[in-house]
Scaffold this motif. Structure first.
Motif, PDB file in Angstrom:
ATOM      1  N   LEU A  42       0.826  -1.198   0.000  1.00 57.56           N
ATOM      2  CA  LEU A  42       0.000   0.000   0.000  1.00 57.56           C
ATOM      3  C   LEU A  42       0.865   1.255   0.000  1.00 57.56           C
ATOM      4  O   LEU A  42       0.633   2.187  -0.765  1.00 57.56           O
ATOM      5  CB  LEU A  42      -0.928   0.008   1.213  1.00 57.56           C
ATOM      6  N   LEU A  43       1.874   1.277   0.849  1.00 60.80           N
ATOM      7  CA  LEU A  43       2.688   2.474   0.990  1.00 60.80           C
ATOM      8  C   LEU A  43       3.496   2.766  -0.262  1.00 60.80           C
ATOM      9  O   LEU A  43       3.757   3.929  -0.576  1.00 60.80           O
ATOM     10  CB  LEU A  43       3.608   2.343   2.204  1.00 60.80           C
ATOM     11  N   GLU A  44       3.892   1.746  -0.980  1.00 57.91           N
ATOM     12  CA  GLU A  44       4.615   1.965  -2.233  1.00 57.91           C
ATOM     13  C   GLU A  44       3.765   2.802  -3.198  1.00 57.91           C
ATOM     14  O   GLU A  44       4.263   3.722  -3.852  1.00 57.91           O
ATOM     15  CB  GLU A  44       4.981   0.622  -2.869  1.00 57.91           C
ATOM     16  N   GLN A  45       2.473   2.487  -3.258  1.00 59.00           N
ATOM     17  CA  GLN A  45       1.573   3.238  -4.135  1.00 59.00           C
ATOM     18  C   GLN A  45       1.352   4.653  -3.612  1.00 59.00           C
ATOM     19  O   GLN A  45       1.392   5.633  -4.374  1.00 59.00           O
ATOM     20  CB  GLN A  45       0.233   2.499  -4.244  1.00 59.00           C
ATOM     21  N   VAL A  46       1.117   4.775  -2.310  1.00 63.38           N
ATOM     22  CA  VAL A  46       0.808   6.081  -1.734  1.00 63.38           C
ATOM     23  C   VAL A  46       2.012   7.003  -1.781  1.00 63.38           C
ATOM     24  O   VAL A  46       1.880   8.201  -2.061  1.00 63.38           O
ATOM     25  CB  VAL A  46       0.303   5.923  -0.284  1.00 63.38           C
ATOM     26  N   SER A  53       2.774  15.116  -4.888  1.00 63.33           N
ATOM     27  CA  SER A  53       2.335  16.190  -3.996  1.00 63.33           C
ATOM     28  C   SER A  53       3.494  17.142  -3.700  1.00 63.33           C
ATOM     29  O   SER A  53       3.329  18.368  -3.696  1.00 63.33           O
ATOM     30  CB  SER A  53       1.800  15.614  -2.677  1.00 63.33           C
ATOM     31  N   ALA A  54       4.666  16.566  -3.446  1.00 58.91           N
ATOM     32  CA  ALA A  54       5.844  17.385  -3.140  1.00 58.91           C
ATOM     33  C   ALA A  54       6.223  18.257  -4.323  1.00 58.91           C
ATOM     34  O   ALA A  54       6.780  19.348  -4.138  1.00 58.91           O
ATOM     35  CB  ALA A  54       7.011  16.485  -2.745  1.00 58.91           C
ATOM     36  N   GLU A  55       5.915  17.813  -5.526  1.00 56.59           N
ATOM     37  CA  GLU A  55       6.181  18.614  -6.718  1.00 56.59           C
ATOM     38  C   GLU A  55       5.126  19.696  -6.916  1.00 56.59           C
ATOM     39  O   GLU A  55       5.411  20.768  -7.454  1.00 56.59           O
ATOM     40  CB  GLU A  55       6.242  17.692  -7.941  1.00 56.59           C
ATOM     41  N   CYS A  56       3.907  19.414  -6.469  1.00 56.23           N
ATOM     42  CA  CYS A  56       2.805  20.372  -6.665  1.00 56.23           C
ATOM     43  C   CYS A  56       3.025  21.674  -5.902  1.00 56.23           C
ATOM     44  O   CYS A  56       2.771  22.765  -6.434  1.00 56.23           O
ATOM     45  CB  CYS A  56       1.482  19.749  -6.196  1.00 56.23           C
ATOM     46  N   GLU A  57       3.456  21.582  -4.661  1.00 61.21           N
ATOM     47  CA  GLU A  57       3.519  22.775  -3.809  1.00 61.21           C
ATOM     48  C   GLU A  57       4.441  23.848  -4.368  1.00 61.21           C
ATOM     49  O   GLU A  57       4.035  25.010  -4.484  1.00 61.21           O
ATOM     50  CB  GLU A  57       3.894  22.387  -2.379  1.00 61.21           C
ATOM     51  N   LEU A 106      -4.989  11.614  -5.586  1.00 60.79           N
ATOM     52  CA  LEU A 106      -5.309  11.616  -4.153  1.00 60.79           C
ATOM     53  C   LEU A 106      -6.653  10.958  -3.897  1.00 60.79           C
ATOM     54  O   LEU A 106      -6.844  10.279  -2.880  1.00 60.79           O
ATOM     55  CB  LEU A 106      -5.333  13.047  -3.621  1.00 60.79           C
ATOM     56  N   GLY A 107      -7.592  11.171  -4.825  1.00 61.50           N
ATOM     57  CA  GLY A 107      -8.911  10.575  -4.683  1.00 61.50           C
ATOM     58  C   GLY A 107      -8.886   9.062  -4.765  1.00 61.50           C
ATOM     59  O   GLY A 107      -9.840   8.400  -4.333  1.00 61.50           O
ATOM     60  N   GLU A 108      -7.825   8.502  -5.315  1.00 64.80           N
ATOM     61  CA  GLU A 108      -7.658   7.049  -5.341  1.00 64.80           C
ATOM     62  C   GLU A 108      -6.846   6.562  -4.143  1.00 64.80           C
ATOM     63  O   GLU A 108      -7.098   5.475  -3.617  1.00 64.80           O
ATOM     64  CB  GLU A 108      -6.962   6.626  -6.642  1.00 64.80           C
ATOM     65  N   ALA A 109      -5.872   7.357  -3.709  1.00 67.42           N
ATOM     66  CA  ALA A 109      -4.987   6.922  -2.618  1.00 67.42           C
ATOM     67  C   ALA A 109      -5.651   7.031  -1.254  1.00 67.42           C
ATOM     68  O   ALA A 109      -5.478   6.141  -0.396  1.00 67.42           O
ATOM     69  CB  ALA A 109      -3.698   7.752  -2.639  1.00 67.42           C
ATOM     70  N   PHE A 110      -6.404   8.105  -1.021  1.00 68.80           N
ATOM     71  CA  PHE A 110      -6.977   8.336   0.301  1.00 68.80           C
ATOM     72  C   PHE A 110      -7.932   7.221   0.728  1.00 68.80           C
ATOM     73  O   PHE A 110      -7.873   6.762   1.881  1.00 68.80           O
ATOM     74  CB  PHE A 110      -7.662   9.700   0.336  1.00 68.80           C
ATOM     75  N   PRO A 111      -8.819   6.735  -0.150  1.00 69.48           N
ATOM     76  CA  PRO A 111      -9.689   5.624   0.261  1.00 69.48           C
ATOM     77  C   PRO A 111      -8.909   4.366   0.642  1.00 69.48           C
ATOM     78  O   PRO A 111      -9.336   3.616   1.520  1.00 69.48           O
ATOM     79  CB  PRO A 111     -10.560   5.380  -0.974  1.00 69.48           C
ATOM     80  N   ARG A 112      -7.761   4.120  -0.007  1.00 70.28           N
ATOM     81  CA  ARG A 112      -6.961   2.950   0.353  1.00 70.28           C
ATOM     82  C   ARG A 112      -6.445   3.073   1.789  1.00 70.28           C
ATOM     83  O   ARG A 112      -6.417   2.096   2.541  1.00 70.28           O
ATOM     84  CB  ARG A 112      -5.784   2.799  -0.617  1.00 70.28           C
ATOM     85  N   LEU A 113      -6.027   4.284   2.151  1.00 69.56           N
ATOM     86  CA  LEU A 113      -5.550   4.511   3.513  1.00 69.56           C
ATOM     87  C   LEU A 113      -6.686   4.337   4.515  1.00 69.56           C
ATOM     88  O   LEU A 113      -6.507   3.725   5.576  1.00 69.56           O
ATOM     89  CB  LEU A 113      -4.957   5.922   3.621  1.00 69.56           C
ATOM     90  N   SER A 202     -13.520  26.679  -2.997  1.00 70.14           N
ATOM     91  CA  SER A 202     -12.566  27.458  -2.217  1.00 70.14           C
ATOM     92  C   SER A 202     -11.448  26.573  -1.676  1.00 70.14           C
ATOM     93  O   SER A 202     -10.304  27.017  -1.541  1.00 70.14           O
ATOM     94  CB  SER A 202     -13.274  28.176  -1.066  1.00 70.14           C
ATOM     95  N   SER A 203     -11.767  25.323  -1.362  1.00 68.46           N
ATOM     96  CA  SER A 203     -10.775  24.363  -0.851  1.00 68.46           C
ATOM     97  C   SER A 203     -10.884  23.074  -1.658  1.00 68.46           C
ATOM     98  O   SER A 203     -11.425  22.066  -1.184  1.00 68.46           O
ATOM     99  CB  SER A 203     -11.015  24.088   0.639  1.00 68.46           C
ATOM    100  N   PRO A 204     -10.361  23.070  -2.885  1.00 68.14           N
ATOM    101  CA  PRO A 204     -10.641  21.946  -3.788  1.00 68.14           C
ATOM    102  C   PRO A 204     -10.051  20.609  -3.349  1.00 68.14           C
ATOM    103  O   PRO A 204     -10.700  19.570  -3.497  1.00 68.14           O
ATOM    104  CB  PRO A 204     -10.036  22.411  -5.122  1.00 68.14           C
ATOM    105  N   MET A 205      -8.830  20.614  -2.798  1.00 64.18           N
ATOM    106  CA  MET A 205      -8.236  19.342  -2.387  1.00 64.18           C
ATOM    107  C   MET A 205      -8.962  18.762  -1.174  1.00 64.18           C
ATOM    108  O   MET A 205      -9.169  17.550  -1.076  1.00 64.18           O
ATOM    109  CB  MET A 205      -6.751  19.509  -2.082  1.00 64.18           C
ATOM    110  N   THR A 206      -9.366  19.630  -0.259  1.00 59.24           N
ATOM    111  CA  THR A 206     -10.151  19.171   0.881  1.00 59.24           C
ATOM    112  C   THR A 206     -11.469  18.579   0.406  1.00 59.24           C
ATOM    113  O   THR A 206     -11.932  17.552   0.916  1.00 59.24           O
ATOM    114  CB  THR A 206     -10.408  20.320   1.859  1.00 59.24           C
TER     115      THR A 206
END
Length: 329
Positions: A42-46, A53-57, A106-113, A202-206
């Motif tokens: 799981l963590l390999e995928q996440v 994410s680190a590239e996005c900021e 993120l919408g695919e990774a978060f449910p796995r977590l 206003s908070s799209p990722m959230t």
């Protein structure tokens, strides 16, 4: 050994002012956890998602937009000014699509977590799978940071709105998508519609994470109650970490951001009066006082998320004294 964090089990107290019980200590290393063999796949995928994410900021921090050339194209329309706007819009639309595509990841990774931590004995899952808990916290912190940066940069929505208006203008004039500017036209209609809805938030990722909890596919043993308990226990971890001085420096801001994101998401998916109502899993009164005490330069940003990103703060079920505490500057 990284930061050792503790959670509180059972009822965290209610918002009527009664103190929360002393939490038992459950050690969770959110600074440098060692993954177990069970977590590895799981963590390999996440982790791959979080690398994006680190590239996005930094990309978002450096997004200057196309405001000047767009204003020129609107105030002095000509083939030259409109072409200049299109020339800058091409790379800008690529950036905006990059951010949007990452929201889908993120919408695919978060449910796995959620599925991994929220099925079975949730508190034990967090204790025995600290690396997975850490990655869930990382996702929440990224969403918080992204939305804060997006809120401060109106160019994202303005640039995409101009792109869509200009494309519609070309089509109404009898042109095609390719006739506008060839390689600059990078987004198909369906994606463009979805991107418009994404950037209108206003908070799209959230919002993406909230929707994961609401529409989580293949829930099986994972119920809404499981999701709320998972996020509530993670918020207890962060509360105690800061309150008991188990973390310092940047980890204080990290834990407070995770705590606030847990508040926001749980309030959207909680039935009835949400997290502010009496009997809530979360002692919001204690959480707000913690933010006000330890939030430092970020206190207004964090509290604005509580004020404006939650759903039930102004509901009739929220005690007036708690509402006043939350809106106090």
């Amino acid at each position: 050994m990284g930061a050792s964090l503790c959670t509180m089990a059972g009822d965290s107290g209610d918002v009527s002012g009664r103190p929360a019980p002393v939490p038992p200590e459950v050690m969770v290393d959110l600074k440098d956890p060692t993954p177990t063999a069970e977590e590895a796949q799981l963590l390999e995928q996440v982790i791959r998602v979080l690398q994006v994410s680190a590239e996005c900021e930094p990309r978002l921090r450096g997004y200057t937009g196309c405001g000047e050339v767009i204003r020129m194209a609107i105030s002095k329309p000509s083939q030259e000014t409109e072409q200049a706007a299109w020339d800058q819009l091409g790379p800008a639309i690529q950036q905006l699509k990059f951010f949007y595509d990452h929201s889908l990841q993120l919408g695919e990774a978060f449910p796995r977590l959620l599925q991994y931590l929220g099925t079975g004995d949730i508190q034990r899952n967090l204790e025995t799978s600290p690396a997975t808990a850490k990655r869930m916290a990382d996702v929440l912190v990224f969403a918080s940071n992204f939305d804060e940066l997006k809120m401060m940069n109106s160019n994202l929505q303005n640039d995409f709105s101009y792109y869509r208006r200009s494309l519609q203008k070309v089509r109404m004039a009898g042109g095609s998508k390719s006739s506008a500017s060839g390689a600059n036209m990078l987004v198909d209609d369906m994606t463009a519609n979805n991107m418009s809805m994404f950037y209108a938030q206003s908070s799209p990722m959230t919002r993406v994470l909230i929707d994961c909890c609401v529409y989580l596919p293949g829930r099986k043993a994972l119920t809404n109650d499981n999701i709320m308990e998972t996020l509530a226990i993670l918020s207890y971890v962060c509360y105690n970490s800061v309150h008991k001085n188990l973390v310092q420096g940047n980890m204080v801001d990290y834990c407070l951001r995770v705590l606030v994101m847990c508040i926001v998401i749980c309030d959207h998916i909680s039935p009835g009066g949400g997290v502010f109502a009496r009997g809530s899993r979360m002692n919001i009164r204690l959480y707000v006082k913690l933010i006000q005490t330890y939030g430092g330069a970020q206190v207004n940003t964090l509290m604005n998320s509580v004020r404006y990103s939650t759903l039930h703060l102004n509901s009739e079920t929220t005690p007036e004294s708690l509402r006043a505490l939350c809106i106090k500057l």
